[in-house]
Write an enzyme that holds these catalytic residues in place. Structure first.
Site, PDB file in Angstrom:
ATOM      1  N   LYS A 200       0.859  -1.178   0.000  1.00 27.86           N
ATOM      2  CA  LYS A 200       0.000   0.000   0.000  1.00 27.86           C
ATOM      3  C   LYS A 200       0.896   1.229   0.000  1.00 27.86           C
ATOM      4  CE  LYS A 200      -3.535   2.361   2.687  1.00 27.86           C
ATOM      5  NZ  LYS A 200      -4.458   2.248   3.820  1.00 27.86           N
ATOM      6  N   LYS A 253      -2.227  -1.526  -3.934  1.00 28.16           N
ATOM      7  CA  LYS A 253      -3.094  -0.357  -3.836  1.00 28.16           C
ATOM      8  C   LYS A 253      -2.265   0.922  -3.866  1.00 28.16           C
ATOM      9  CE  LYS A 253      -5.990   1.827  -0.484  1.00 28.16           C
ATOM     10  NZ  LYS A 253      -6.416   1.851   0.879  1.00 28.16           N
TER      11      LYS A 253
HETATM   12  C1  PBG Z   1      -6.976   3.017   5.696  1.00 31.12           C
HETATM   13  C2  PBG Z   1      -7.418   2.960   4.295  1.00 31.12           C
HETATM   14  C3  PBG Z   1      -7.348   3.978   3.333  1.00 31.12           C
HETATM   15  C4  PBG Z   1      -7.912   3.448   2.166  1.00 31.12           C
HETATM   16  C5  PBG Z   1      -8.316   2.152   2.440  1.00 31.12           C
HETATM   17  N1  PBG Z   1      -7.981   1.866   3.753  1.00 31.12           N
HETATM   18  C6  PBG Z   1      -6.906   5.372   3.445  1.00 31.12           C
HETATM   19  C7  PBG Z   1      -5.538   5.742   3.759  1.00 31.12           C
HETATM   20  O1  PBG Z   1      -4.640   4.942   3.917  1.00 31.12           O
HETATM   21  O2  PBG Z   1      -5.357   6.956   3.887  1.00 31.12           O
HETATM   22  C8  PBG Z   1      -8.052   4.171   0.860  1.00 31.12           C
HETATM   23  C9  PBG Z   1      -9.138   3.685  -0.044  1.00 31.12           C
HETATM   24  C10 PBG Z   1      -9.446   4.601  -1.167  1.00 31.12           C
HETATM   25  O3  PBG Z   1      -8.819   5.642  -1.370  1.00 31.12           O
HETATM   26  O4  PBG Z   1     -10.389   4.269  -1.912  1.00 31.12           O
HETATM   27  N2  PBG Z   1      -7.926   2.486   6.578  1.00 31.12           N
END
Ligand code: PBG
Length: 328
Positions: A200, A253
């Site tokens: 991520k 992601k």
């Molecule tokens: C954190 C989380 C995020 C997303 C999914 N889980 C946000 C982040 O890390 O700031 C992002 C999902 C998206 O942008 O569609 N719980």
């Protein structure tokens, strides 16, 4: 026409008609590949539109249940829940509260849908902490990795007890998958799967999500735990660690700017690979198509099929419902 081999090689033969093109299509999209992200907010009276994500709402438990039924009817077999609690505190107490919003929602969906739909829960603290970071903090404001792991283990149990079939840790703490796996196994939840947000990135593309989940960090950013967009090899290392710790599904992601990582991960692992077409990707598509600059139907299908072509088995996308309806 001097070349001797030219007449034998005419790839256009297999592009002549729609029928022949579909016969030789390498990547295919089906509703079964899609996971729909949904937001549920505690204390809401009626669903509230997310301004930066046209078509997406923060749900009440009732409107969530209705949306989940609609998705199931369209053929979407999985959804992932994000909760927005009424009260936040430094340790995110609402995240592992048995009566926390995601747990309430999970019990409702399990009662309504049984095993027809795979219920997944995002497992993180940022929606639940008053500072907006994904873990508990040390005095200097940095995230305490190992203290956060204890919180994640407890959230995993709360979500599993409430009926999650899959928990999806998204906080990018070292050791999160192994810790959660051990906690689940130790509590009789050996059947609950872990979908790891393995790689991520610290991405600008999460902007609209932070409105939807009300979780923008109050200070600083997430660059000290999420990955640097410059790094590809490190992504594979992260994924290998998660696999060794017992992950069942590995996720990349965001999706569209990281298809090289999806492809590399596909050849590194035998596990299912998922990719998350995130809020900012959705918002860009919506913004351009609303102006008539690009065609929404074609754009959505092209982006999703390219994510599959890169090697993703599963795609998390806010377009899941629309696309499933179109495909069926
Ligand atoms: C954190 C989380 C995020 C997303 C999914 N889980 C946000 C982040 O890390 O700031 C992002 C999902 C998206 O942008 O569609 N719980």
């Amino acid at each position: 026409l001097g070349s001797m081999t030219f007449p034998a090689s005419r790839p256009r033969r297999l592009r002549r008609t729609s029928a022949i093109r579909s016969l030789v299509a390498e990547a295919r999209l089906t509703p079964n590949d899609l996971i729909a992200p949904l937001f549920v907010k505690e204390g809401l009276r009626s669903p509230e539109a997310v301004v930066s994500m046209p078509g997406v709402s923060q749900h009440t438990v009732d409107s969530l249940a209705a949306a989940a039924k609609e998705l199931a009817a369209a053929g979407v077999r999985a959804l992932i829940l994000f909760g927005v609690p009424e009260r936040k505190d430094p340790v995110g107490s609402a995240a592992d509260d048995g009566d926390g919003i995601v747990q309430v929602a999970l019990r409702r969906l399990r009662d309504d849908l049984g095993d027809d739909v795979v219920l997944m829960a995002d497992l993180c603290l940022d929606e639940y902490t008053d500072h907006g970071h994904c873990g508990v903090l040390l005095d200097d404001g940095t995230v305490d990795n190992d203290a956060t792991l204890e919180r994640y283990a407890s959230i995993a149990l709360a979500q599993a007890d409430a009926g999650a079939a899959v928990v999806a840790p998204s906080g990018m703490m070292d050791g999160q998958v192994g810790t959660i796996r051990a906690a689940l196994d130790g509590a009789g939840h050996a059947d609950v799967a872990v979908m790891a947000y393995a790689t991520k990135y610290a991405s600008c593309f999460y902007g609209p999500f932070r409105d939807a989940a009300e979780c923008a960090p109050r200070f600083g950013d997430r660059a000290a735990y999420q990955m640097d967009p410059a790094n590809g090899r490190e992504a594979l290392r992260e994924a290998a660690l998660d696999e060794a710790e017992g992950a069942d599904i590995l996720m990349v992601k965001p999706a569209m700017s990281y298809l090289d990582v999806v492809a590399a991960l596909r050849s590194q692992t035998e596990l299912p690979v998922a990719a998350f077409q995130v809020s900012g990707e959705y918002a860009m598509i919506k913004a351009a198509t609303a102006r008539g600059w690009l065609d929404e139907d074609r754009l959505v299908m092209e982006t999703l099929v390219s994510i599959k072509r890169a090697g993703a088995d599963l795609i998390l996308t806010y377009f899941a419902g629309d696309v499933a309806v179109r495909l069926s």
